[in-house]
Design an enzyme around this catalytic site. Structure first.
Site, PDB file in Angstrom:
ATOM      1  CG  ASP A  20     -17.888   4.844 -10.183  1.00 29.53           C
ATOM      2  OD1 ASP A  20     -16.843   4.239  -9.869  1.00 29.53           O
ATOM      3  OD2 ASP A  20     -19.022   4.391  -9.955  1.00 29.53           O
ATOM      4  CE  LYS A  39     -18.876   1.255 -10.169  1.00 32.25           C
ATOM      5  NZ  LYS A  39     -19.635   1.924  -9.073  1.00 32.25           N
ATOM      6  CB  ALA A  58      -0.939   0.005   1.198  1.00 30.08           C
ATOM      7  N   GLY A 100     -18.634  10.392   4.904  1.00 33.34           N
ATOM      8  CA  GLY A 100     -17.757   9.428   4.248  1.00 33.34           C
ATOM      9  C   GLY A 100     -18.414   8.685   3.097  1.00 33.34           C
TER      10      GLY A 100
END
Lengths: 429, 429
Positions: free
Chosen positions: A202, A206, A44, A188
């Site tokens: 996004d 897809k 990461a 969030g």
């Protein structure tokens, strides 16, 4: 060749990575095919960043490419994200090293899917990406495997949970886009930079992937027509409700003899339609085939648990050693679909604009539309407090988009019309 | 070992068999894995029966077992039907001969799935049955493959299109069960002997298969609790509507630490629930997992096109040479689930019964229920033309079924109550 232990390298340790590590620690023997999945390396951006899961006992790699090519793992899981950069480099490195790859990266697959498929097939290893679309809801497997006995005509649905949450909250709470977005960011549910979500990009990634699987072609993200929800006004949500619709961000792909039209835009959906009833952060999809008819699937489109479960299901699929192309056809014969000019498609439309509060305006608008070849289905004038003029809403019967655009230009030029009409498309039922 | 041509033997030439023959004749190269599927033998009860498709050029077998074991085919497709007899004999013969088997036979898999899985796995060949449940809607693949990264808690849905059609028609047309059934038989939507469908046995076969896939156990059809729709009165459909519900035949499987409860019964479903909105002959299913949450899938549950497409998808899966157990775990460790005594489960209930039209009756019923520990949620007394008494309907909060049954016995024994209360369960939301 039978292998009881599959060593898994995981690059990217956000919520999905954490969910996967927890799951594999709890249930390493989950796969029906009988293999055991053990995480043997992680990577990461920061090793020391506080995380709600423990990585201290896992071999650490600063460089995801080094993890991807490490001889100590058999499967590479890419959860870094982004269409290029380290995610792409690591996936390419893993495939080049002959390793199966599982990824949740929609941008990578939508923008580089065909070349990565060619590499995976040349190396004879799977490249799986169930978690890239609809999180834990298996849209990819459905199109890639379950629909191969059919010819899919169209796929259409709600593929971005953040946008669906924002639109649902605007609708139920009567709040503006900006209000709900800033709350979603605080909670969030939306990123600090929300552009990928609210801009429709996004969802476009897809639907480009689903279109490729549905129609047996290469993803063609560049050809997608994209409009986000950032211009959706609360007024439009309220007026649409009066007309019996909800506004949803619909991603769709339609195939005809001429080619494929892939688009993402805010759309009016009839209130009794299943897509209108998918509220909150749900994702939902219609698949229509010529033999099977219409299949509807709905579920959570994001979140640590569902997305990690989708990654785990792909890991289980790797263990079956199934040999199939990455998309519907071998990469060697995969061509990008031919995009259709959206101006040539037809749609029913919702138009909203301000007019001067004076006699003859509706007649002028009606005549202009009739002259342009647009047939009005319904007309709504609501008493709204607005010093600048009176809002008018109308819906049309199906009309070619080029005709519609020309008609809108004409309406905008009428003296009594005070702004350019806001166009929203109405979904087929 | 690469094989470009897969020779397919098809036993059973009804509408699904015909659909499959047509599809494979049109698109033998449909499978993404690249194999070619060619029908090299057929079998049915009568060779000369008139059919809307041509079999004159296909090798004919009087005996499906001979077709199943013929060296001239590589995959055996069983579309004969029935839990025993020639279907079972032929499937066993094909597996014993080391051939992959694809079947649409829910009775066979529900009643003999575990032993057939053991045979298939011993021979190292797949046994696939997507078409056995929900026709073209891939419930089997979803549970077998896509949900393996989760622990499924429950599956519940509408699995019999004939019953759904009959209940939908009763609801929309205000007609009795007998009326709609005889019309459905005339139109070919229901069999001459409708027992398998309207008695709930077909749905029970299907939910037994889904329960096995969901929970990693062997099918246990014998443990299913089954009630059909033949006793659903139009009056109950109308009263349920007044209360905000539709009556659907719901097949469900719930897992708890104690075991598994598999049941099929007419159920009140809230009108805004997706299962209530699946009308006509649609099938629909909720799958609930602890990580993924709830997934909903809906589509056509029968018909030549959808079901043949599901069989074709299974043939394509055979070509991938994926190695996985038939159910969720290897047959060697597959045990039938432990059934839970339904009396120990809890449910919300709808009770309808006739009372004498006299004072104090409602008080007596209420007190009896309260004394038995049943809490009333709503009470409805409708003025219905009925010389024999006044119909009363009430719904309860969730209560143990044993408590409910005891309370019903007590109510039935009250002097003012004229019949035994009709019990229908109310679905969880």
């Amino acid at each position: 060749m039978s292998k009881t232990e599959w060593r898994v390298g995981v690059a990217g340790l956000g919520t999905v990575g954490g969910g996967l590590l927890n799951f594999l620690a709890e249930a390493p023997d989950f796969a029906p095919a009988g293999g055991r999945a053990v995480v043997t390396g992680v990577s990461a951006r920061s090793r020391s960043r506080p995380r709600p899961f423990d990585i201290s006992n896992l071999p650490w790699f600063d460089d995801p490419v080094a993890l991807a090519t490490s001889p100590d793992n058999d499967i590479f899981v890419e959860l870094i994200g982004g269409s290029d950069g380290p995610a792409k480099a690591a996936v390419e490195a893993a495939l080049n090293a002959g390793k199966p790859v599982v990824t949740a990266n929609k941008a990578l697959i939508a923008e580089h899917g065909a070349e990565l498929a060619a590499l995976a097939e040349a190396k004879g290893v799977p490249l799986l990406f169930e978690a890239a679309v609809m999180g834990g809801t298996p849209a990819v497997k459905m199109l890639r495997e379950a629909m191969v006995g059919d010819d899919v005509k169209s796929v259409a649905g709600i593929l971005n949970g953040t946008c669906n949450y924002i639109l649902s909250e605007m609708d139920s709470g009567g709040r503006s886009f900006a209000d709900v977005l800033s709350e979603a960011q605080r909670l969030g549910y939306a990123e600090a930079d929300p552009t990928m979500d609210v801009g429709g990009f996004d969802a476009a990634h897809k639907i480009s992937i689903l279109a490729a699987l549905a129609f047996g072609c290469a993803p063609n993200y560049a050809a997608a027509e994209i409009e986000g929800i950032d211009q959706v006004a609360l007024l439009d949500i309220q007026l649409a409700k009066d007309l019996g619709y909800k506004i949803k961000l619909i991603a769709s792909a339609d195939r005809s003899e001429e080619g494929v039209l892939v688009r993402v835009h805010p759309t009016l959906v009839a209130q009794n339609h299943p897509l209108a009833q998918a509220g909150g952060a749900l994702n939902a999809l219609f698949i229509e085939g010529i033999r099977i008819g219409r299949i509807f699937i709905q579920g959570p489109g994001a979140g640590s648990g569902p997305t990690a479960a989708a990654v785990a299901a792909d890991i289980a699929d790797v263990m079956t050693r199934a040999a199939r192309p990455v998309f519907q056809r071998p990469a060697a014969v995969l061509t990008p679909f031919v995009p259709i000019d959206p101006a040539r498609s037809t749609t029913r439309a919702y138009l909203r604009f301000l007019v001067k509060d004076e006699p003859g305006v509706i007649a002028a608008v009606s005549e202009t539309l009739a002259g342009a070849g647009v047939s009005i289905e319904s007309f709504l004038q609501k008493p709204v407090e607005n010093a600048d003029g009176v809002p008018i809403v109308l819906t049309t019967h199906a009309v070619a988009e080029a005709v519609l655009t020309a008609a809108i230009d004409q309406i905008a030029s009428l003296p009594a019309v005070l702004d350019r009409p806001r166009l929203l498309r109405i979904a087929r039922t």
